[in-house]
Design a protein around this motif. Structure first.
Motif, PDB file in Angstrom:
ATOM      1  N   ARG A   6       3.129  10.504  -7.348  1.00 52.26           N
ATOM      2  CA  ARG A   6       2.230  11.656  -7.275  1.00 52.26           C
ATOM      3  C   ARG A   6       0.910  11.271  -7.923  1.00 52.26           C
ATOM      4  O   ARG A   6       0.867  10.879  -9.083  1.00 52.26           O
ATOM      5  CB  ARG A   6       2.844  12.871  -7.975  1.00 52.26           C
ATOM      6  N   LYS A   7      -0.143  11.355  -7.141  1.00 51.40           N
ATOM      7  CA  LYS A   7      -1.475  10.966  -7.606  1.00 51.40           C
ATOM      8  C   LYS A   7      -2.438  12.091  -7.251  1.00 51.40           C
ATOM      9  O   LYS A   7      -2.528  12.494  -6.088  1.00 51.40           O
ATOM     10  CB  LYS A   7      -1.910   9.665  -6.927  1.00 51.40           C
ATOM     11  N   ASP A   8      -3.153  12.613  -8.253  1.00 54.47           N
ATOM     12  CA  ASP A   8      -4.097  13.717  -8.038  1.00 54.47           C
ATOM     13  C   ASP A   8      -3.422  14.898  -7.344  1.00 54.47           C
ATOM     14  O   ASP A   8      -4.005  15.555  -6.477  1.00 54.47           O
ATOM     15  CB  ASP A   8      -5.300  13.238  -7.223  1.00 54.47           C
ATOM     16  N   GLY A   9      -2.168  15.117  -7.712  1.00 53.78           N
ATOM     17  CA  GLY A   9      -1.429  16.258  -7.190  1.00 53.78           C
ATOM     18  C   GLY A   9      -0.814  16.063  -5.821  1.00 53.78           C
ATOM     19  O   GLY A   9      -0.123  16.952  -5.317  1.00 53.78           O
ATOM     20  N   LYS A  10      -1.045  14.902  -5.189  1.00 50.60           N
ATOM     21  CA  LYS A  10      -0.537  14.658  -3.840  1.00 50.60           C
ATOM     22  C   LYS A  10       0.607  13.635  -3.873  1.00 50.60           C
ATOM     23  O   LYS A  10       0.549  12.663  -4.626  1.00 50.60           O
ATOM     24  CB  LYS A  10      -1.664  14.134  -2.946  1.00 50.60           C
ATOM     25  N   PRO A  11       1.644  13.831  -3.042  1.00 46.82           N
ATOM     26  CA  PRO A  11       2.742  12.862  -2.983  1.00 46.82           C
ATOM     27  C   PRO A  11       2.421  11.715  -2.021  1.00 46.82           C
ATOM     28  O   PRO A  11       1.931  11.944  -0.908  1.00 46.82           O
ATOM     29  CB  PRO A  11       3.922  13.696  -2.482  1.00 46.82           C
ATOM     30  N   GLU A  41       6.818  19.425  -6.060  1.00 49.94           N
ATOM     31  CA  GLU A  41       7.516  20.070  -7.172  1.00 49.94           C
ATOM     32  C   GLU A  41       8.758  19.305  -7.596  1.00 49.94           C
ATOM     33  O   GLU A  41       9.249  19.487  -8.710  1.00 49.94           O
ATOM     34  CB  GLU A  41       7.878  21.505  -6.796  1.00 49.94           C
ATOM     35  N   LEU A  42       9.280  18.457  -6.702  1.00 50.03           N
ATOM     36  CA  LEU A  42      10.461  17.678  -7.041  1.00 50.03           C
ATOM     37  C   LEU A  42      10.172  16.656  -8.147  1.00 50.03           C
ATOM     38  O   LEU A  42      11.099  16.169  -8.798  1.00 50.03           O
ATOM     39  CB  LEU A  42      11.007  16.962  -5.800  1.00 50.03           C
ATOM     40  N   PHE A  43       8.904  16.341  -8.345  1.00 43.02           N
ATOM     41  CA  PHE A  43       8.532  15.416  -9.416  1.00 43.02           C
ATOM     42  C   PHE A  43       8.744  16.036 -10.796  1.00 43.02           C
ATOM     43  O   PHE A  43       8.903  15.296 -11.778  1.00 43.02           O
ATOM     44  CB  PHE A  43       7.055  15.030  -9.300  1.00 43.02           C
ATOM     45  N   PRO A  48       0.853  -1.198   0.000  1.00 42.26           N
ATOM     46  CA  PRO A  48       0.000   0.000   0.000  1.00 42.26           C
ATOM     47  C   PRO A  48       0.885   1.243   0.000  1.00 42.26           C
ATOM     48  O   PRO A  48       2.126   1.137   0.037  1.00 42.26           O
ATOM     49  CB  PRO A  48      -0.766  -0.127   1.326  1.00 42.26           C
ATOM     50  N   MET A  49       0.273   2.412  -0.056  1.00 41.07           N
ATOM     51  CA  MET A  49       1.053   3.654   0.013  1.00 41.07           C
ATOM     52  C   MET A  49       0.431   4.568   1.044  1.00 41.07           C
ATOM     53  O   MET A  49      -0.707   4.360   1.470  1.00 41.07           O
ATOM     54  CB  MET A  49       1.112   4.338  -1.359  1.00 41.07           C
ATOM     55  N   VAL A  50       1.208   5.569   1.475  1.00 37.52           N
ATOM     56  CA  VAL A  50       0.741   6.494   2.489  1.00 37.52           C
ATOM     57  C   VAL A  50       0.972   7.922   2.002  1.00 37.52           C
ATOM     58  O   VAL A  50       2.012   8.233   1.423  1.00 37.52           O
ATOM     59  CB  VAL A  50       1.456   6.247   3.837  1.00 37.52           C
ATOM     60  N   GLU A  51      -0.030   8.772   2.232  1.00 38.73           N
ATOM     61  CA  GLU A  51       0.118  10.168   1.819  1.00 38.73           C
ATOM     62  C   GLU A  51       1.171  10.860   2.691  1.00 38.73           C
ATOM     63  O   GLU A  51       1.253  10.637   3.894  1.00 38.73           O
ATOM     64  CB  GLU A  51      -1.214  10.899   1.931  1.00 38.73           C
ATOM     65  N   VAL A  52       1.969  11.693   2.055  1.00 34.05           N
ATOM     66  CA  VAL A  52       3.038  12.422   2.735  1.00 34.05           C
ATOM     67  C   VAL A  52       2.729  13.916   2.650  1.00 34.05           C
ATOM     68  O   VAL A  52       2.297  14.399   1.590  1.00 34.05           O
ATOM     69  CB  VAL A  52       4.398  12.120   2.071  1.00 34.05           C
ATOM     70  N   PRO A  53       2.932  14.670   3.718  1.00 36.10           N
ATOM     71  CA  PRO A  53       2.718  16.113   3.636  1.00 36.10           C
ATOM     72  C   PRO A  53       3.561  16.726   2.518  1.00 36.10           C
ATOM     73  O   PRO A  53       4.662  16.255   2.240  1.00 36.10           O
ATOM     74  CB  PRO A  53       3.173  16.619   5.012  1.00 36.10           C
ATOM     75  N   ASP A  54       3.057  17.749   1.912  1.00 31.39           N
ATOM     76  CA  ASP A  54       3.778  18.412   0.827  1.00 31.39           C
ATOM     77  C   ASP A  54       4.778  19.403   1.430  1.00 31.39           C
ATOM     78  O   ASP A  54       4.594  20.617   1.384  1.00 31.39           O
ATOM     79  CB  ASP A  54       2.787  19.124  -0.105  1.00 31.39           C
TER      80      ASP A  54
END
Length: 224
Positions: free
Chosen positions: A173-178, A68-70, A48-54
């Protein structure tokens, strides 16, 4: 004696038939390692994956968000380089790891993977060390964020002293979120260090004191 001096110890000399038999046995063992690695990789793709603060990192030109690093990619590899806030130089082993990166990083971006490095030291120190090493990789500071502590790249020992961990974080990055999909540290970093694997297959190995080698094989302190 140094690694540039040829050791006296060497493998037993045998005829071609015995060598071929020994090689076949070794290759069979290595094939099983490859198959096991394939199974481990398959399990990794199912994590699975976990959302990380931007996080708002700091680069030479100011604020740089994790997202932005993407750049224009949706995959990102971050190398967490040990470089404490009060250090003047980067960690020797992490520096060696950066030197192991592909000479042509386009080989990575062509696969849709962006790359960046993150350290806790101020950006000015990172830029100075980058210039010293001749690197052109993107390198940002997490010093004004909680990133290093949140994800275990900076830890505290029983005496209350901080220490740093080397390693790699893999993001999507999915839907703008890392999102963090995988991370590895310590010897897990060896998977992408080609020089280490080349050394492993040479007759004397890495010549480090933790290795199980025949008597007389040269061995040196791992971080000497």
């Amino acid at each position: 004696m140094s690694k540039s001096d040829q050791p006296q110890a060497a493998p037993e000399v045998v005829d071609r038939a015995r060598f071929d038999a020994a090689l076949a046995e070794q290759v069979a063992a290595e094939k099983e390692v490859t198959r096991h690695n394939d199974r481990v990789a398959a399990a990794r793709r199912r994590m699975p994956m976990v959302e990380v603060p931007d996080y708002a990192f700091t680069g030479p030109d100011g604020e740089v968000r994790l997202s932005e690093l993407f750049g224009d990619k949706y995959l990102l590899l971050v190398q967490n380089v040990m470089f404490g806030p009060d250090w003047e130089e980067g960690c020797p082993s992490c520096t060696w790891a950066v030197d192991n990166l592909p000479a042509d990083m386009r080989r990575l971006t062509e696969e849709g993977i962006a790359f960046a490095m993150v350290s806790q030291a101020p950006s000015a120190k990172l830029e100075a060390w980058r210039a010293e090493r001749g690197w052109d990789h993107r390198w940002v500071s997490s010093g004004d964020t909680t990133y290093h502590h949140d994800w275990g790249w900076t830890r505290t020992d029983d005496a209350g002293e901080e220490y740093w961990m080397p390693g790699y974080s893999y993001y999507l990055r999915k839907d703008g979120k890392p999102y963090l999909t995988y991370m590895t540290t310590r010897r897990g970093t060896e998977a992408i260090l080609p020089v280490a694997h080349i050394m492993d297959r040479s007759v004397y190995g890495r010549q480090q004191d933790w290795e199980d080698s025949p008597a007389g094989w040269p061995q040196y302190p791992t971080y000497g």
